[in-house]
Write a protein that holds these residues in place. Structure first.
Motif, PDB file in Angstrom:
ATOM      1  N   PHE A  69       8.917  25.266 -11.340  1.00  0.00           N
ATOM      2  CA  PHE A  69       9.458  26.335 -10.514  1.00  0.00           C
ATOM      3  C   PHE A  69       8.751  26.435  -9.157  1.00  0.00           C
ATOM      4  O   PHE A  69       9.231  27.139  -8.258  1.00  0.00           O
ATOM      5  N   LEU A  70       7.615  25.760  -9.031  1.00  0.00           N
ATOM      6  CA  LEU A  70       6.895  25.766  -7.755  1.00  0.00           C
ATOM      7  C   LEU A  70       7.262  24.575  -6.878  1.00  0.00           C
ATOM      8  O   LEU A  70       6.807  24.484  -5.733  1.00  0.00           O
ATOM      9  N   LEU A  71       8.075  23.658  -7.395  1.00  0.00           N
ATOM     10  CA  LEU A  71       8.458  22.476  -6.619  1.00  0.00           C
ATOM     11  C   LEU A  71       9.224  22.825  -5.342  1.00  0.00           C
ATOM     12  O   LEU A  71       8.979  22.202  -4.295  1.00  0.00           O
ATOM     13  N   PRO A  72      10.168  23.791  -5.362  1.00  0.00           N
ATOM     14  CA  PRO A  72      10.826  24.148  -4.095  1.00  0.00           C
ATOM     15  C   PRO A  72       9.846  24.631  -3.030  1.00  0.00           C
ATOM     16  O   PRO A  72       9.987  24.281  -1.855  1.00  0.00           O
ATOM     17  N   LEU A  73       8.843  25.418  -3.452  1.00  0.00           N
ATOM     18  CA  LEU A  73       7.827  25.865  -2.494  1.00  0.00           C
ATOM     19  C   LEU A  73       7.048  24.674  -1.952  1.00  0.00           C
ATOM     20  O   LEU A  73       6.804  24.574  -0.739  1.00  0.00           O
ATOM     21  N   LEU A  74       6.651  23.754  -2.831  1.00  0.00           N
ATOM     22  CA  LEU A  74       5.908  22.569  -2.398  1.00  0.00           C
ATOM     23  C   LEU A  74       6.723  21.746  -1.412  1.00  0.00           C
ATOM     24  O   LEU A  74       6.197  21.282  -0.390  1.00  0.00           O
TER      25      LEU A  74
END
Length: 343
Positions: free
Chosen positions: A66-71
């Motif tokens: 779920f943090l991949l879009p932020l990354l």
């Protein structure tokens, strides 16, 4: 809370004249710093919901997806922002106003809002899953207050949908010259956020402890269950304990508390109830309560006791549940049954 504090700061810095001047005087990097909260708040809401409804909730390695879009967004900014000189950043800020954003920025904004909507839908799925498992864990559904959390999730879902409409309105207004009042849509979203955050603070502090959690992975798979059929000794132990100790008289009885009394794991007890008795926990416990109420209602020495007291003595905590289950099983209301038995 921190993510929702950061989001309006991002709006004020980018579009508020006083805040914009302060940010320019402090550091040009402030113009994108708080915007990362958009990619986090919906993820945090999902984790918050899971932490409330699952007793065994723990962040796992797969949750990092779920943090991949932020990354990806941070990596995008490395080339388009952080590697630029301060002079180039100032020039970009002067040229990058709402009506002059690059098409790629509009697509990123739309993708961001779609991701936030996706997380809100996952929150709804978790609530539906929780609701479907209630009868496997609780004998008194009235004690589980799910409404406030459902209202919050639906409220945040509305905000996500409104944010997508704002993004589409920006596309329509600046790319296709078809004017849509995106400012009004944005104001609706902002005021809704204000209301929901206030509700979140109030209800989470007041009712969070009243929301009883369930186990996220309570039952074995069907293949595993076939290999672990309940033994006759455990079944007889449960039957005799229910008759002798009457744990169902506790209106707040849960599968966890009963499993502790029986010296079984909740998972094992749930499996025995489902597979041997062909019932869920709610049905299993309340059949004993109905039988107890039948006994009390049929006793001439107790005819002076009103129906509500009989309900309490039988372990029920809700008049509506008591009347519904009683009539479903016997075809009569408690009053009709008593009259029939004592005449």
């Amino acid at each position: 809370m921190f993510s929702y504090a950061a989001i309006p700061l991002d709006t004020l810095i980018n579009y508020g004249e006083a805040f914009r001047d302060f940010a320019l005087a402090t550091s040009v990097n402030l113009f994108y710093l708080f915007g990362y909260a958009y990619w986090l708040e919906s993820v945090f809401l999902l984790f918050y919901v899971r932490s409330l409804i699952y007793k065994d909730f723990r962040l796992k390695r797969q949750d990092l997806i779920f943090l991949l879009p932020l990354l990806a967004y941070v990596l995008y900014h490395l080339d388009t922002w952080y590697f630029l000189s301060d002079a180039d950043k100032l020039l970009q800020l002067q040229q990058n106003y709402l009506g002059n954003e690059a098409l790629s920025q509009r697509f990123i904004g739309l993708g961001r809002e779609c991701f936030r909507l996706f997380c809100a839908i996952l929150c709804l799925q978790e609530l539906w899953r929780y609701q479907s498992k209630l009868k496997d864990n609780f004998a008194d559904l009235e004690s589980v207050d799910l409404n406030w959390l459902a209202i919050l999730v639906f409220g945040f879902l509305f905000i996500r949908a409104d944010a997508i409409l704002v993004s589409l309105a920006l596309f329509s207004s600046f790319e296709f010259n078809h004017q849509i009042d995106y400012e009004l849509l944005g104001l609706i979203s902002n005021y809704t956020v204000l209301i929901l955050i206030s509700v979140l603070i109030f209800f989470s502090l007041r009712f969070q402890t009243g929301l009883s959690g369930i186990w996220q992975h309570p039952a074995a798979s069907s293949a595993e269950s076939d290999k672990q059929l309940p033994d006759e000794a455990s079944i007889q132990h449960i039957k005799s304990y229910m008759v002798e100790h009457k744990p169902y008289l506790n209106p707040l009885l849960t599968i966890d508390s009963l499993a502790t009394q029986l010296h079984l794991s909740p998972r094992t007890l749930s499996q025995i109830i489902n597979r041997h008795f062909q019932q869920n926990f709610f049905e299993f416990i309340n059949q004993y309560r109905i039988s107890e109420s039948q006994r009390l209602l049929s006793d001439p020495d107790l005819k002076h006791i009103n129906i509500i007291d009989i309900m309490d003595k039988s372990g029920f905590n809700s008049k509506a549940t008591f009347n519904t289950l009683f009539k479903k099983r016997l075809g009569l209301t408690p009053s009709q049954f008593r009259k029939q038995q004592l005449t």
